[in-house]
Design an enzyme around this catalytic site. Structure first.
Site, short mmCIF file in Angstrom:
data_model
loop_
_atom_site.label_atom_id
_atom_site.label_comp_id
_atom_site.label_asym_id
_atom_site.label_seq_id
_atom_site.Cartn_x
_atom_site.Cartn_y
_atom_site.Cartn_z
N ASP A 95 3.94 2.94 -4.68
CA ASP A 95 2.91 3.59 -5.48
C ASP A 95 2.82 2.82 -6.80
O ASP A 95 3.69 2.96 -7.68
CB ASP A 95 3.26 5.05 -5.73
N ASP A 117 0.87 -1.18 0.00
CA ASP A 117 0.00 0.00 0.00
C ASP A 117 0.91 1.23 0.00
O ASP A 117 2.13 1.12 0.09
CB ASP A 117 -0.91 0.00 1.23
N LYS A 133 -12.54 -0.53 -14.60
CA LYS A 133 -12.99 -1.84 -14.11
C LYS A 133 -13.51 -2.71 -15.26
O LYS A 133 -13.31 -3.94 -15.25
CB LYS A 133 -14.06 -1.67 -13.04
N TYR A 165 -13.32 5.48 -13.62
CA TYR A 165 -13.40 4.30 -12.75
C TYR A 165 -14.15 3.16 -13.45
O TYR A 165 -13.67 2.02 -13.48
CB TYR A 165 -14.10 4.67 -11.45
#
Length: 264
Positions: free
Chosen positions: A60, A33, A156, A152
């Site tokens: 990152d 993370d 996906k 987004y």
């Protein structure tokens, strides 16, 4: 057998709960993370839950080289058996305000990073003559666009196709690739906050409750396990049935079929 599990986005939400589920099985974990403090806290939780060994990596994954670095450094600890690509961002950006930087920031993390991490794992596993397993985290947005979520939803939808495409080519090499597509899940994320009005609007489903991270984590662990050994290229929708259809629409036309004139 103790497996080595890599989980991205492990500092909170679905990633955290997935890590805890694998920890309870006694697996070795690499948690990834960008939030060092929260990642360290989750690592401690995983150790308490039963993980054989827990390592953290602050990376990152939007960087073009970071996904490969993640896999190579994890592999140096032990061969990686399972990769869970859970890291993602969900900014609210009206369509007319989109620019290249916003678009790239979402697609780089949500789509490119899982794809490149899968490539890196596949190369390591094939070279070592080992099997491996990838579970991506998609979203109901892959099927239904939402205002302010064009990048987004696109990321996906692309991730789901990348899941199928990689499964097709990697299956003969002993590598399974699947995805879990959650419905609305309450994660209390500081990186991806949503208003209560938004949550109420998108969380309706036939089972009548909002999802929690453990609903998704259980599905991820199952897909990564031996019980799912003949499943690859699949998108498992864990959404309370919300993808089955529109629950809250009225009847389109009240009809009494007992009346003779209404029979064919």
């Amino acid at each position: 057998m103790i497996r080595h599990i890599v989980v991205t986005g492990a500092a909170s939400g679905i990633g955290r709960q997935t890590a805890l589920r694998f920890a309870a099985l006694g697996d070795r974990l690499t948690l990834v993370d960008v939030q060092q403090d929260r990642l360290d806290a989750v690592a401690t939780e995983c150790g308490t839950a039963g993980a054989d060994d827990v390592r953290t990596a602050v990376l990152d994954l939007r960087s073009g080289t970071a996904p490969r670095t993640m896999i190579e450094e994890a592999w140096d600890i032990a061969p990686v058996d399972v990769l869970v690509n859970s890291a993602g961002v969900y900014p609210a950006t009206p369509f007319r305000s989109l620019d290249a930087d916003t678009w790239d920031a979402v697609l780089d993390l949500n789509t490119r990073a899982p794809l490149l991490a899968t490539v890196a794992l596949a190369n390591k596993a094939v070279d070592a003559g080992r099997r491996a397993n990838v579970v991506n985290i998609s979203s109901g947005a892959a099927l239904r666009a939402r205002p302010g979520a064009a990048p987004y939803a696109t990321s996906k939808a692309a991730l789901e196709m990348a899941t199928r495409a990689s499964a097709l080519e990697l299956g003969p090499l002993g590598i399974r690739v699947n995805a879990v597509a959650p419905g609305f899940v309450t994660v209390d994320s500081t990186a991806n906050p949503v208003t209560e009005d938004y949550a109420a609007a998108v969380s309706g489903n036939p089972l009548g409750r909002r999802g929690v991270p453990d609903d998704i984590a259980r599905a991820v662990v199952w897909l990564a396990g031996d019980e799912a050994e003949w499943i690859t290229g699949e998108i498992l929708r864990v959404d309370g049935g919300s993808s089955a259809g529109a629950l809250n629409l009225p009847l389109h036309w009240p009809t009494d079929l007992t009346k003779k004139e209404q029979h064919d």
